[in-house]
Enzyme design. Sequence first.
Site, PDB file in Angstrom:
ATOM      1  N   HIS B 103     -29.714 -30.003  20.817  1.00 37.57           N
ATOM      2  CA  HIS B 103     -29.865 -31.536  21.307  1.00 37.57           C
ATOM      3  C   HIS B 103     -28.893 -31.902  22.028  1.00 37.57           C
ATOM      4  O   HIS B 103     -27.698 -31.113  21.922  1.00 37.57           O
ATOM      5  CB  HIS B 103     -30.041 -32.135  20.062  1.00 37.57           C
ATOM      6  CG  HIS B 103     -28.881 -32.235  19.020  1.00 37.57           C
ATOM      7  ND1 HIS B 103     -27.753 -33.221  19.289  1.00 37.57           N
ATOM      8  CD2 HIS B 103     -28.727 -31.547  17.823  1.00 37.57           C
ATOM      9  CE1 HIS B 103     -27.011 -32.896  18.241  1.00 37.57           C
ATOM     10  NE2 HIS B 103     -27.562 -32.007  17.481  1.00 37.57           N
ATOM     11  N   ASP B 105     -28.240 -35.406  22.293  1.00 38.11           N
ATOM     12  CA  ASP B 105     -27.692 -36.454  21.950  1.00 38.11           C
ATOM     13  C   ASP B 105     -26.501 -36.335  21.141  1.00 38.11           C
ATOM     14  O   ASP B 105     -26.484 -35.247  20.482  1.00 38.11           O
ATOM     15  CB  ASP B 105     -28.678 -37.251  21.069  1.00 38.11           C
ATOM     16  CG  ASP B 105     -29.507 -36.605  19.952  1.00 38.11           C
ATOM     17  OD1 ASP B 105     -29.858 -35.337  20.315  1.00 38.11           O
ATOM     18  OD2 ASP B 105     -29.580 -37.286  19.085  1.00 38.11           O
ATOM     19  N   ASP B 136     -21.061 -30.744  18.211  1.00 41.88           N
ATOM     20  CA  ASP B 136     -22.450 -31.370  17.830  1.00 41.88           C
ATOM     21  C   ASP B 136     -23.310 -31.952  18.644  1.00 41.88           C
ATOM     22  O   ASP B 136     -23.241 -33.274  18.903  1.00 41.88           O
ATOM     23  CB  ASP B 136     -22.123 -32.363  16.506  1.00 41.88           C
ATOM     24  CG  ASP B 136     -23.502 -32.681  15.831  1.00 41.88           C
ATOM     25  OD1 ASP B 136     -24.520 -32.233  16.108  1.00 41.88           O
ATOM     26  OD2 ASP B 136     -23.547 -33.594  15.078  1.00 41.88           O
ATOM     27  N   GLU B 170     -32.017 -35.907  17.933  1.00 43.19           N
ATOM     28  CA  GLU B 170     -31.972 -35.118  16.775  1.00 43.19           C
ATOM     29  C   GLU B 170     -31.075 -35.968  15.977  1.00 43.19           C
ATOM     30  O   GLU B 170     -31.247 -35.676  14.623  1.00 43.19           O
ATOM     31  CB  GLU B 170     -31.148 -34.014  17.334  1.00 43.19           C
ATOM     32  CG  GLU B 170     -31.147 -33.063  16.184  1.00 43.19           C
ATOM     33  CD  GLU B 170     -30.040 -33.117  15.194  1.00 43.19           C
ATOM     34  OE1 GLU B 170     -30.122 -32.657  13.972  1.00 43.19           O
ATOM     35  OE2 GLU B 170     -29.059 -33.998  15.290  1.00 43.19           O
ATOM     36  N   GLU B 171     -30.259 -36.838  16.353  1.00 45.81           N
ATOM     37  CA  GLU B 171     -29.315 -37.450  15.291  1.00 45.81           C
ATOM     38  C   GLU B 171     -30.102 -38.653  14.598  1.00 45.81           C
ATOM     39  O   GLU B 171     -29.247 -39.393  14.002  1.00 45.81           O
ATOM     40  CB  GLU B 171     -28.091 -38.030  16.188  1.00 45.81           C
ATOM     41  CG  GLU B 171     -27.207 -36.715  16.703  1.00 45.81           C
ATOM     42  CD  GLU B 171     -26.581 -35.964  15.648  1.00 45.81           C
ATOM     43  OE1 GLU B 171     -26.688 -36.521  14.690  1.00 45.81           O
ATOM     44  OE2 GLU B 171     -25.504 -35.408  16.183  1.00 45.81           O
ATOM     45  N   GLU B 194     -26.391 -25.087  15.971  1.00 45.92           N
ATOM     46  CA  GLU B 194     -26.080 -26.396  15.138  1.00 45.92           C
ATOM     47  C   GLU B 194     -24.747 -25.652  14.756  1.00 45.92           C
ATOM     48  O   GLU B 194     -24.488 -24.423  14.170  1.00 45.92           O
ATOM     49  CB  GLU B 194     -26.658 -26.636  14.038  1.00 45.92           C
ATOM     50  CG  GLU B 194     -27.971 -27.758  14.608  1.00 45.92           C
ATOM     51  CD  GLU B 194     -27.487 -29.116  15.048  1.00 45.92           C
ATOM     52  OE1 GLU B 194     -26.325 -29.443  15.031  1.00 45.92           O
ATOM     53  OE2 GLU B 194     -28.707 -29.870  15.147  1.00 45.92           O
ATOM     54  N   HIS B 398     -19.142 -36.057  14.044  1.00 39.73           N
ATOM     55  CA  HIS B 398     -19.355 -37.528  13.679  1.00 39.73           C
ATOM     56  C   HIS B 398     -18.102 -38.243  13.368  1.00 39.73           C
ATOM     57  O   HIS B 398     -18.149 -39.526  12.969  1.00 39.73           O
ATOM     58  CB  HIS B 398     -20.165 -37.689  12.434  1.00 39.73           C
ATOM     59  CG  HIS B 398     -21.567 -37.332  12.582  1.00 39.73           C
ATOM     60  ND1 HIS B 398     -22.732 -37.983  12.302  1.00 39.73           N
ATOM     61  CD2 HIS B 398     -22.226 -36.417  13.358  1.00 39.73           C
ATOM     62  CE1 HIS B 398     -23.917 -37.294  12.434  1.00 39.73           C
ATOM     63  NE2 HIS B 398     -23.802 -36.182  13.262  1.00 39.73           N
TER      64      HIS B 398
END
Lengths: 432, 432
Positions: B103, B105, B136, B170-171, B194, B398
């Site tokens: 992903h 995003d 990520d 995805e997030e 991931e 994150h």
Amino acid sequence: MDKQTVQRIRDAIDRRFDEQVDFLSEISSHASTRGAEQSAQRFMRDQLQERGYQTDMWEIDVDEISSLPGFSPVIGNYDEALNLVATHRGGTGGGRSLILNGHIDVVPEGPLDMWHRPPYEPWCEDGWMYGRGTGDMKAGLVANLFALDGLREAGYQPAASLYFQSVVEEECTGNGALACLQRGYQADAALIPEPFDEKLVTAQVGIIWMQVYLRGTPVHAMQTSSGVNAIEAAIPLIAALRRLEKDWNAGDKHPRFEHVDHPLNLNIGRIQGGDWASSVPAWCCFDVRMGIYPGQDIEAAGRKLEECILDASQEDPYLRKNPPQITYHGFRAEGYSLADHDKPEAHEARQVLERAHHAVTGDELQAMPITATTDARFFGLYADTPALVYGPRAESIHGFNERVDLESTRRVTHSIALFVADWCGLEKINRK
Amino acid sequence: MDKQTVQRIRDAIDRRFDEQVDFLSEISSHASTRGAEQSAQRFMRDQLQERGYQTDMWEIDVDEISSLPGFSPVIGNYDEALNLVATHRGGTGGGRSLILNGHIDVVPEGPLDMWHRPPYEPWCEDGWMYGRGTGDMKAGLVANLFALDGLREAGYQPAASLYFQSVVEEECTGNGALACLQRGYQADAALIPEPFDEKLVTAQVGIIWMQVYLRGTPVHAMQTSSGVNAIEAAIPLIAALRRLEKDWNAGDKHPRFEHVDHPLNLNIGRIQGGDWASSVPAWCCFDVRMGIYPGQDIEAAGRKLEECILDASQEDPYLRKNPPQITYHGFRAEGYSLADHDKPEAHEARQVLERAHHAVTGDELQAMPITATTDARFFGLYADTPALVYGPRAESIHGFNERVDLESTRRVTHSIALFVADWCGLEKINRK
């Protein structure tokens, strides 16, 4: 003042009352929240100029007021923070001078769906006008203007200098009223028709605003236990502030607030925190508003609030090492008690208002302490000018479907006109 | 595959690794948060086209996916929500087809002052690359591409169809991966790098996002006792959710999460409330993220969360009459367990990856369940395609100063290339 003159003035106000209501509706359609007061101020200036007043509209210069007592830390910036004063000079100069003050700024309207109708499209129903700012305090501001209009229409003008003020910043700092003082506008008394139910405000609390900013340890939500949630870390701090509020209200009351059930109110008015549902929030920020008594040292009160927050932070292992940041933004407002204003003019002004109110309503003027602040403190504390707060009945100010009682507004307009006539004296207008 | 071929492929990857790091840095400089993925996707498309792939970039059409299983309620809108798939067709068609998914995003970066350096100006230090999204999961996404590049440079291409996917969403929803399925991209297995520390993810939880919106009774702060503070009304609801989290984790664990200390994590990720320090807040809204087990009924779980919130509201006299509004926005993601995927290909794919990992690292491939979700669930649950999640070591995803281990990224790139070679088979490229 003879009964005939009184009647002539009151009749003139009644004749123009429909126009006054239209004016209130018009000015309330300007969404004059902080930073957006310009169109309302320009409308007001044009109206004052049409009436022949000399007007002074200026942008507040923070540098000019920031070292003065009563100054509050600025939120945002003051680009186009426009203050407005119209001056009337009495021909003979025999009477006592007066400031008629009101604020043009309104608080945010909140979620629109909680209003029955759009907040800046004022509407009338059953004798009330609804809309954000109608009560707090455009009805009073407009009453000041139409009281003067009534005198004129009856053929009179004040026999002393009178300053009509439409200020900004009342709802967050009071720096608008302070800037008027700094610019040299002073008088023997001030009247502010804030919406307190046709009662005279004899004492008002002081207000402290502060912002508490907490950090957390952000991680992915999959490992919440290894992060520190800044939102949840704020909860015990809010609880500690509530305990402090309880303590302060349980303590000895200020004499003027003896019969007030809960004089010092804490409000957690705003919160924001975190950026993403699946990230442990790295930050949280909340706004505190706390009342203090007149005469209470504001520096000391602020320190107690800070201590309360920092002590509560000690209970949290993360906050102990990463204490919240506390910043003052907005109100650092001292309390003011007109009832304790030790000056003959304070007593006289009150008597003059009592007479005016009685002439209009047939009732005694009731006095009340309020658990909010108004701009009265600037005149009272920093210019030794007795400041009377007396205005119409309104409901749900700062809430939804805010509304002002139109008949009450009419009565207050009458009272203001009679107060001006009595305090300043009247002189006939020479019509050419 | 003979040792020589393996070595040739691995050498090719090593030769190009500096270029791979530059590519990662370049793509990580695009702040591809939700709604802002376009420039990163266009860069990726151009890179794929330069390499001769047939590319398919399209805007997600909600109507086309909203009735499919696995769909999550959309946040905002999908204008310019661009998905990207590049297709390689094997000449002989003999091998097993494969989806390499990643992903584009990234989650919001949070307050900038908590980053040592700007989050979208990636920097390298001591073998790590720092920056939002590096871990990520742009390192994994880029590893997919450079694994294929390595094969080519060594003179090979996959002998089966291979789809390189760079998806959005995805997030928050997974609707990007879902849209790829809907568009017809299917294969015999999927691999998603991931950042889980070079371990194979054998089970992942499901995730529910919900938003809780409370009303208060707004009044002026002077009468706080007559109002209802929507911010403080939220506090007992959060406490109730924490109790529910405790109960769920104290209950029987899903077999694949038996050794996980706290499998189901609640996060209160965002809060907003109130408009003005001196108005009792009329509203407050907070975001809930909660994990559920694979196989747990997501509708039932959602209802339990709702019940928990509404039961807690019953304790509050105001909320009892004005219950909070609960809306689903974002993840309604079911759990997925590769280890329980009952299909021969699931076992085979895992074995192929074990061999690749062992060839590169000399170690056994470790398996782990994760307390987060990934797009693997779409392939696994809704297309019966075994989906392997296996990517580099990263930290602080994150969070602040997110970083990815570059040597780990290199090893993963090797493993992916060997996995592709083994799973799809190789054919010589005919160089003209």
